[in-house]
Design an enzyme around this catalytic site. Structure first.
Site, PDB file in Angstrom:
ATOM      1  N   ASP A   7     -25.703 -79.874 -41.778  1.00 20.78           N
ATOM      2  CA  ASP A   7     -26.360 -80.497 -42.921  1.00 20.78           C
ATOM      3  C   ASP A   7     -25.473 -81.617 -43.449  1.00 20.78           C
ATOM      4  O   ASP A   7     -24.269 -81.645 -43.195  1.00 20.78           O
ATOM      5  CB  ASP A   7     -26.626 -79.474 -44.031  1.00 20.78           C
ATOM      6  CG  ASP A   7     -27.521 -80.041 -45.130  1.00 20.78           C
ATOM      7  OD1 ASP A   7     -28.728 -80.207 -44.880  1.00 20.78           O
ATOM      8  OD2 ASP A   7     -27.015 -80.343 -46.222  1.00 20.78           O
ATOM      9  N   SER A   8     -26.082 -82.511 -44.217  1.00 21.44           N
ATOM     10  CA  SER A   8     -25.321 -83.618 -44.794  1.00 21.44           C
ATOM     11  C   SER A   8     -24.355 -83.147 -45.875  1.00 21.44           C
ATOM     12  O   SER A   8     -23.402 -83.855 -46.212  1.00 21.44           O
ATOM     13  CB  SER A   8     -26.282 -84.653 -45.380  1.00 21.44           C
ATOM     14  OG  SER A   8     -27.066 -84.076 -46.413  1.00 21.44           O
ATOM     15  N   CYS A  70     -30.684 -80.549 -42.093  1.00 21.26           N
ATOM     16  CA  CYS A  70     -30.962 -81.783 -42.825  1.00 21.26           C
ATOM     17  C   CYS A  70     -32.294 -82.376 -42.378  1.00 21.26           C
ATOM     18  O   CYS A  70     -32.486 -82.697 -41.202  1.00 21.26           O
ATOM     19  CB  CYS A  70     -29.833 -82.783 -42.590  1.00 21.26           C
ATOM     20  SG  CYS A  70     -30.085 -84.369 -43.409  1.00 21.26           S
ATOM     21  N   GLU A 150     -25.968 -81.008 -55.730  1.00 20.13           N
ATOM     22  CA  GLU A 150     -24.558 -81.050 -55.327  1.00 20.13           C
ATOM     23  C   GLU A 150     -23.647 -80.774 -56.520  1.00 20.13           C
ATOM     24  O   GLU A 150     -22.568 -80.195 -56.379  1.00 20.13           O
ATOM     25  CB  GLU A 150     -24.224 -82.415 -54.707  1.00 20.13           C
ATOM     26  CG  GLU A 150     -24.854 -82.669 -53.349  1.00 20.13           C
ATOM     27  CD  GLU A 150     -24.112 -82.026 -52.199  1.00 20.13           C
ATOM     28  OE1 GLU A 150     -22.884 -81.808 -52.326  1.00 20.13           O
ATOM     29  OE2 GLU A 150     -24.751 -81.724 -51.163  1.00 20.13           O
ATOM     30  N   CYS A 180     -36.205 -81.314 -48.128  1.00 19.76           N
ATOM     31  CA  CYS A 180     -34.753 -81.480 -48.195  1.00 19.76           C
ATOM     32  C   CYS A 180     -34.173 -80.111 -48.509  1.00 19.76           C
ATOM     33  O   CYS A 180     -34.678 -79.408 -49.387  1.00 19.76           O
ATOM     34  CB  CYS A 180     -34.366 -82.489 -49.272  1.00 19.76           C
ATOM     35  SG  CYS A 180     -32.572 -82.674 -49.499  1.00 19.76           S
ATOM     36  N   HIS A 182     -31.661 -79.272 -50.046  1.00 17.87           N
ATOM     37  CA  HIS A 182     -31.123 -79.128 -51.400  1.00 17.87           C
ATOM     38  C   HIS A 182     -32.180 -78.616 -52.377  1.00 17.87           C
ATOM     39  O   HIS A 182     -31.863 -77.958 -53.370  1.00 17.87           O
ATOM     40  CB  HIS A 182     -30.596 -80.474 -51.905  1.00 17.87           C
ATOM     41  CG  HIS A 182     -29.333 -80.941 -51.266  1.00 17.87           C
ATOM     42  ND1 HIS A 182     -29.283 -81.397 -49.977  1.00 17.87           N
ATOM     43  CD2 HIS A 182     -28.061 -81.023 -51.749  1.00 17.87           C
ATOM     44  CE1 HIS A 182     -28.038 -81.751 -49.688  1.00 17.87           C
ATOM     45  NE2 HIS A 182     -27.288 -81.522 -50.736  1.00 17.87           N
TER      46      HIS A 182
END
Length: 247
Positions: A7-8, A70, A150, A180, A182
């Site tokens: 993942d990023s 991702c 984040e 996404c 996140h």
């Protein structure tokens, strides 16, 4: 089976959580490119380059499968990753499209696709859904959600203002694709905004459904080996993993 999850940043931990809940794998190696997050504002060639570098990283571990958590990478770089990899590479976009199709029998359902700017611009979800007969689609780039997650901002005035900014003119959907990894961390707030009347498609649950259909899992692993790596500040990633995954 030993797998790598890429993942990023930290968002892919939501995919790991789903995998742990279903006890699918014996060993999971997670790599988050935390030094270069977010990917969603970067151009295609940069995304591909970062993705190939991730494949090279996983070659150190003799893994059996790479899961691209991702969505942005899944939309832009899967072919290049597969060309560079010695093991299969599976992305979350295809899994998300299939999970949506399985959840919605009505082809006229109103589907809201959320993602980074890059993921939305790729139209990967729209292409996949249109191929399956779904045409009532809304796509919304909601990249501000990534830095909020984040920073572990999962509620409060800042998030509420961001939801209002993005959704004030959006038609109430029958289903919401969290495009996404996140976004599941703020899925409850997104659901509440739309009065909890929408089906939520979560990349982690979608990829588990996809894997269970693709592979025969004959064993369950209640205590898999977990290893976490990051391109920057791996201790911070490990701390988040311990909190989110209850390790």
């Amino acid at each position: 089976m030993k797998i790598g999850v890429f993942d990023s940043g930290i968002g892919g931990l939501t995919v790991v959580k789903s995998m742990l809940e279903h006890a699918l794998f014996e060993e999971i190696i997670y790599f988050g490119d935390t030094a270069r997050v977010p990917y969603g504002v970067k151009d295609k060639n940069t995304i591909i380059r970062y993705a190939i570098e991730a494949v090279e990283f996983f070659k150190n571990f003799e893994i059996d499968l790479i899961i691209v958590a991702c969505n942005t990478v899944s939309a832009y770089a899967l072919d290049e990753m597969r060309e560079s990899s010695t093991c299969p590479v599976i992305g979350v976009v295809e899994a998300g499209v299939l999970a949506t199709a399985n959840a919605l029998t009505n082809k006229n359902s109103n589907i809201l696709i959320l993602g980074t700017k890059a993921t939305v611009n790729s139209k990967a979800y729209e292409i996949g859904l249109k191929e399956r007969g779904y045409n009532n689609l809304q796509a919304k780039a909601t990249g501000l959600f990534v830095p909020l997650v984040e920073e572990e901002i999962f509620s409060g005035k800042i998030l509420d203002a961001t939801l209002e900014h993005y959704f004030k003119d959006v038609q109430k959907p029958d289903a919401i694709i969290l495009g996404c990894t996140h976004f599941p961390l703020i899925s409850e707030r997104i659901e509440n905004y739309f009065s909890k009347e929408s089906i939520i498609i979560h990349s982690g649950d979608a990829i588990v459904e996809y894997l269970e259909n693709k592979f025969e899992f004959t064993h369950k692993y209640d205590k898999p080996t977990l290893k976490f790596f990051a391109s920057e500040n791996p201790d911070a990633l490990k701390a988040v993993a311990a909190k989110w995954l209850s390790l």
